[in-house]
Write an enzyme that holds these catalytic residues in place. Structure first.
Site, PDB file in Angstrom:
ATOM      1  N   ARG A   4      15.454  -2.897  13.043  1.00 15.63           N
ATOM      2  CA  ARG A   4      16.677  -1.948  12.677  1.00 15.63           C
ATOM      3  C   ARG A   4      17.699  -1.707  13.849  1.00 15.63           C
ATOM      4  O   ARG A   4      18.666  -1.067  13.468  1.00 15.63           O
ATOM      5  CB  ARG A   4      16.048  -0.506  12.196  1.00 15.63           C
ATOM      6  CG  ARG A   4      15.116  -0.992  11.173  1.00 15.63           C
ATOM      7  CD  ARG A   4      14.881   0.319  10.187  1.00 15.63           C
ATOM      8  NE  ARG A   4      14.001  -0.303   9.034  1.00 15.63           N
ATOM      9  CZ  ARG A   4      12.748  -0.270   9.072  1.00 15.63           C
ATOM     10  NH1 ARG A   4      11.896   0.041  10.051  1.00 15.63           N
ATOM     11  NH2 ARG A   4      12.198  -0.789   8.099  1.00 15.63           N
ATOM     12  N   THR A  64       9.594  -2.423  14.199  1.00  9.36           N
ATOM     13  CA  THR A  64      10.788  -2.756  13.706  1.00  9.36           C
ATOM     14  C   THR A  64      11.848  -1.630  13.607  1.00  9.36           C
ATOM     15  O   THR A  64      13.077  -1.922  13.600  1.00  9.36           O
ATOM     16  CB  THR A  64      10.484  -2.729  11.887  1.00  9.36           C
ATOM     17  OG1 THR A  64       9.601  -1.625  11.593  1.00  9.36           O
ATOM     18  CG2 THR A  64       9.594  -4.060  11.722  1.00  9.36           C
ATOM     19  N   GLY A 104       2.543  -0.564  10.891  1.00 13.76           N
ATOM     20  CA  GLY A 104       1.249  -1.400  10.822  1.00 13.76           C
ATOM     21  C   GLY A 104       0.310  -0.367   9.810  1.00 13.76           C
ATOM     22  O   GLY A 104      -0.817  -0.750  10.043  1.00 13.76           O
ATOM     23  N   GLY A 105       0.708   0.667   9.138  1.00 11.89           N
ATOM     24  CA  GLY A 105       0.040   1.388   8.410  1.00 11.89           C
ATOM     25  C   GLY A 105      -0.785   0.928   7.278  1.00 11.89           C
ATOM     26  O   GLY A 105      -1.690   1.384   6.870  1.00 11.89           O
ATOM     27  N   GLU A 106      -0.400  -0.554   6.903  1.00 11.09           N
ATOM     28  CA  GLU A 106      -1.159  -1.090   5.838  1.00 11.09           C
ATOM     29  C   GLU A 106      -2.284  -1.702   6.295  1.00 11.09           C
ATOM     30  O   GLU A 106      -3.168  -2.421   5.407  1.00 11.09           O
ATOM     31  CB  GLU A 106      -0.206  -2.031   4.970  1.00 11.09           C
ATOM     32  CG  GLU A 106       0.595  -1.401   3.923  1.00 11.09           C
ATOM     33  CD  GLU A 106       1.282  -0.210   4.387  1.00 11.09           C
ATOM     34  OE1 GLU A 106       2.389  -0.241   4.958  1.00 11.09           O
ATOM     35  OE2 GLU A 106       1.399   0.674   3.575  1.00 11.09           O
ATOM     36  N   ASP A 136       0.933   5.893  -1.351  1.00 14.45           N
ATOM     37  CA  ASP A 136       1.791   5.444  -0.331  1.00 14.45           C
ATOM     38  C   ASP A 136       2.865   5.760  -0.256  1.00 14.45           C
ATOM     39  O   ASP A 136       4.033   5.077   0.093  1.00 14.45           O
ATOM     40  CB  ASP A 136       1.802   3.747  -0.471  1.00 14.45           C
ATOM     41  CG  ASP A 136       2.417   3.122   1.019  1.00 14.45           C
ATOM     42  OD1 ASP A 136       2.287   3.546   1.849  1.00 14.45           O
ATOM     43  OD2 ASP A 136       3.038   2.247   0.613  1.00 14.45           O
ATOM     44  N   ASP A 176       4.714   7.125   2.016  1.00 20.17           N
ATOM     45  CA  ASP A 176       4.934   7.106   3.489  1.00 20.17           C
ATOM     46  C   ASP A 176       5.970   8.297   3.638  1.00 20.17           C
ATOM     47  O   ASP A 176       7.027   8.115   3.068  1.00 20.17           O
ATOM     48  CB  ASP A 176       5.554   6.009   4.094  1.00 20.17           C
ATOM     49  CG  ASP A 176       4.337   4.907   4.261  1.00 20.17           C
ATOM     50  OD1 ASP A 176       3.436   4.811   3.632  1.00 20.17           O
ATOM     51  OD2 ASP A 176       4.472   3.924   5.047  1.00 20.17           O
ATOM     52  N   ARG A 232      10.222   9.865   0.449  1.00 19.71           N
ATOM     53  CA  ARG A 232       9.799   8.376  -0.401  1.00 19.71           C
ATOM     54  C   ARG A 232       9.094   9.027  -1.635  1.00 19.71           C
ATOM     55  O   ARG A 232       9.027   8.595  -2.734  1.00 19.71           O
ATOM     56  CB  ARG A 232       9.030   7.565   0.104  1.00 19.71           C
ATOM     57  CG  ARG A 232       9.258   6.288   0.435  1.00 19.71           C
ATOM     58  CD  ARG A 232       8.574   5.385   1.557  1.00 19.71           C
ATOM     59  NE  ARG A 232       7.348   4.859   0.872  1.00 19.71           N
ATOM     60  CZ  ARG A 232       6.893   3.772   1.569  1.00 19.71           C
ATOM     61  NH1 ARG A 232       7.348   3.424   2.692  1.00 19.71           N
ATOM     62  NH2 ARG A 232       5.814   3.177   1.114  1.00 19.71           N
ATOM     63  N   TRP A 284      19.087  -0.342  -0.443  1.00 19.08           N
ATOM     64  CA  TRP A 284      18.339  -0.630   0.593  1.00 19.08           C
ATOM     65  C   TRP A 284      19.121  -0.587   1.994  1.00 19.08           C
ATOM     66  O   TRP A 284      18.510  -0.784   2.934  1.00 19.08           O
ATOM     67  CB  TRP A 284      17.519  -1.952   0.577  1.00 19.08           C
ATOM     68  CG  TRP A 284      15.947  -1.916   1.017  1.00 19.08           C
ATOM     69  CD1 TRP A 284      15.782  -2.724   2.186  1.00 19.08           C
ATOM     70  CD2 TRP A 284      15.134  -1.347   0.624  1.00 19.08           C
ATOM     71  NE1 TRP A 284      14.478  -2.291   2.677  1.00 19.08           N
ATOM     72  CE2 TRP A 284      13.913  -1.498   1.581  1.00 19.08           C
ATOM     73  CE3 TRP A 284      14.786  -0.705  -0.488  1.00 19.08           C
ATOM     74  CZ2 TRP A 284      12.651  -1.136   1.367  1.00 19.08           C
ATOM     75  CZ3 TRP A 284      13.311  -0.259  -0.662  1.00 19.08           C
ATOM     76  CH2 TRP A 284      12.429  -0.492   0.246  1.00 19.08           C
TER      77      TRP A 284
HETATM   78 CA    CA Z   1       2.896   2.488   3.730  1.00 17.59          CA
END
Ligand code: CA
Ligand code: CA
Length: 637
Positions: free
Chosen positions: A183, A227, A243-245, A369, A371, A397, A544
């Protein structure tokens, strides 16, 4: 301000099938296997990238500055604090660390914007383009812009001529969840600083592209990546982690921007220890975040997620860093009773110490999810009694727009910014907590006879969110927030899961669907004090890309269909558009030089939607990839 001379030497049955089809897996394959396969695919794509380019980088860096001035002005803390007002440069992500994405420039306005034409465009090259979510930074006649696969380019901002590029050599097995994006970079001193997909932070000499320092942010083999665009606060470079997943531990770090040496680290999962570091790197404990096991029962806090993957904002008036935090891990909320602090929250952190001064949890005990990584944007308004309120706005979100007192986190207002929300009726303004719709939570697999799949629920928004990474803008001139929103839903269910290092840690399956035939995206203008939507501009594909607003009464944003658009900030009427040849998923910027106002945006369709979007990904599979940066100004007749 310092002027220092530096030499050249100084660089998801239908839907499930559709999901698997999008990921290139068999419908019978486990979801987690599908995700891991997707990740391997991204890694393979990376491996098709010619290795010789890596060598080329070092060479490009070596002769880079020929023909450009060796004198470079260092970027100071004062410059960064003044960034929102200084129209000749764009020093930080958000056009100022408050993140308003507002420029006072007026030369390009509702009357003149029809004359806006391209000046130059530069391709990022490479065999695979992929998503480009980067915001350029601009200083001293140079543009610094990051691109997919951990690349950064320095360009002559007048001509688009490439001065140098740096391509980070990525190892096998990187695990970016949501495309190989970046980003943006931060500027400080003579350095340009950006993060990489293998979770490193790299500082380059902005004149030569030579690496000055390099620091590890996490173990990519455990799912860490990076990112977001770093921000600079009082000489320190502030970063989170992605890396939350994968069950990483979310945290915020501060490093000395000139040396990369750690100053403090603060975990965003309750129960983990924070540390401060002295000049020699010796660390001392600064207390655990929250209270061990207060909002997490059992051991799951040890792999608790809350990744701070979308960066942070900083407000000098309150001297606070505001970071959004991601989902608690795993997604299956029945495995982790409690609020699961500090996941899906805004945390306000003291820049000197890393202390969490306040927190507000947008989605306690997140099971979708949702987030809460969305940017917290500082703004001021007059309340009914005429008193100025220091506030912050966040389009979460989860579909609600939150307004908090930015001095203490108290909830001041919360209203839906999307048309359909199935998980909560409203947010209670007294308690600050959601009024949950219990049937909206995906079911517990342990409650089913076979224990393998919990009740499927229909949920809106989808986990891709009422708004995702795409940054909104706030205009102090109109008092409105411009929110790039999306109307979509998902079928979501829970599955059993246990943590395994380097494997997707979800315990959930899903498919994403559009709610309407004619549009998913909608750019919406909201009055944050009343929650009233003043106007909207609908778009077929999901939005997006971020938003820019200007003193010229304009709002700029890009669409996946490839249009950079300018709208009237008060009415939402489209005044100008330009087809850039590939989708736009990045935020535009503006600055002035030699008496003329310029607009720039990075183009290149990609990001999370084509990878995770289920039915939506199929609906928009006509969109083409790319990878360029464009610059525009007014045509003089
Ligand atoms: Ca997530
Ligand atoms: Ca500026």
């Amino acid at each position: 301000m310092l002027f220092i001379c530096r030499g050249v030497h100084q660089g998801m049955e239908n839907t499930r099938r559709a999901f698997h089809s999008a990921l290139g897996t068999a419908p019978g394959a486990g979801l987690t296997a599908g995700i891991n396969r997707q990740l391997r695919r991204q890694s393979m794509i990376r491996n098709t990238f010619p290795k010789r380019n890596v060598v080329a980088i070092a060479l490009a860096a070596a002769f880079a500055v020929a023909g450009s001035p060796a004198m470079a002005k260092d970027v100071t803390d004062a410059d960064i604090l003044n960034d929102a007002k200084s129209t000749g440069d764009v020093l930080s992500y958000g056009l100022g660390t408050q993140g308003q994405r507002y420029s006072p420039l007026t030369a390009i306005n509702a009357d003149t914007v029809k004359n806006l034409v391209p000046v130059w465009s530069m391709s990022f090259g490479g065999e695979k383009q992929r998503g480009q979510e980067s915001q350029p930074v601009i200083a001293d006649g140079k543009m610094f812009v990051t691109a997919s696969y951990s690349r950064i380019f320095a360009l002559d901002v007048k001509t688009g001529k490439k001065l140098w590029k740096y391509e980070h050599r990525l190892p096998d097995g990187i695990m970016p969840c949501c495309d190989v994006i970046n980003r943006g970079a931060a500027l400080y001193g003579n350095l340009v600083i950006f993060g990489t997909l293998d979770a490193q932070l790299i500082a380059l000499d902005k004149d030569t592209g030579k690496v000055v320092w390099k620091e590890k942010l996490g173990d990519y083999a455990a799912g860490y990546s990076y990112t977001a665009a770093p921000i600079i606060v009082k000489g320190k470079v502030i970063t989170g982690v992605s890396g939350g997943e994968f069950g990483v531990i979310g945290r915020m770090d501060a490093r000395d921007a000139m040396t990369g040496k750690m100053v403090w680290t603060r975990p965003t999962v309750e129960g983990h220890m924070g540390y401060a570091f002295d000049k020699d790197g010796n660390k001392t404990e600064t207390g655990i975040s929250g209270t061990l096991n207060a909002s997490w029962k059992g051991d799951l806090w040890q792999t608790g997620g809350a990744a701070t993957w979308n960066g942070a904002t900083y407000d000098a008036e309150t001297n606070l860093i505001f970071a959004g935090t991601g989902n608690p891990a795993p997604w299956n909320s029945h495995l982790r009773p409690g609020d699961n602090l500090f996941s899906s929250s805004t945390v306000a952190i003291e820049p000197e110490t890393g202390k969490i001064v306040w927190h507000y949890q947008n989605t306690p005990h997140d099971g979708w999810d949702f987030d809460g990584v969305n940017e917290f944007v500082s703004f001021d308004y007059k309340d009914k009694s005429g008193k100025m309120v220091k506030a912050g706005g966040k389009a979460d979100r989860n579909g609600f727009f939150f307004v908090n007192d930015r001095t203490n986190g108290k909830l001041l207002n919360a209203f839906p910014f999307v048309n359909k929300i199935t998980w909560a009726k409203s947010i209670n303004l007294e308690t600050g907590r959601p009024n949950y719709i219990e049937e909206g939570r995906p079911g517990n697999p342990a409650a089913e006879a076979d224990g393998k799949k919990g009740k499927v629920v229909f949920s809106a928004p989808s986990f891709l969110g009422g708004k995702n990474q795409q940054q909104m803008a706030y205009s102090p001139q109109t008092g409105l927030f411009y929110v790039p929103a999306n109307e979509w839903s998902m079928d979501i269910w829970n599955e059993p899961v246990s943590y395994k290092k380097g494997a997707a840690y979800l315990g959930a399956g899903f498919t994403i669907k559009a709610l309407n035939d004619d549009y998913i995206g909608s750019l919406r203008a909201f009055d944050p004090t009343t929650g009233k939507m003043v106007w909207e501009s609908k778009n077929y594909a999901p939005l997006w890309g971020g938003v820019l607003t200007t003193g010229g009464n304009l709002v700029f944003h890009g669409t996946p269909e490839g249009y950079l658009r300018a709208l009237d900030a008060k009415t939402g009427k489209e005044l100008w558009k330009f087809q850039a040849g590939t989708g736009i998923v990045a935020p535009p910027v503006t600055w002035e030089m030699d008496g003329e106002q310029y607009i720039s945006v990075v183009t290149g369709w990609g990001g999370a939607v084509p990878l995770w979007g289920g039915d939506v990904a199929k609906r928009v599979n006509f969109l083409e990839q790319g990878g360029s940066v464009w610059v525009f100004k007014l045509h003089k007749s």
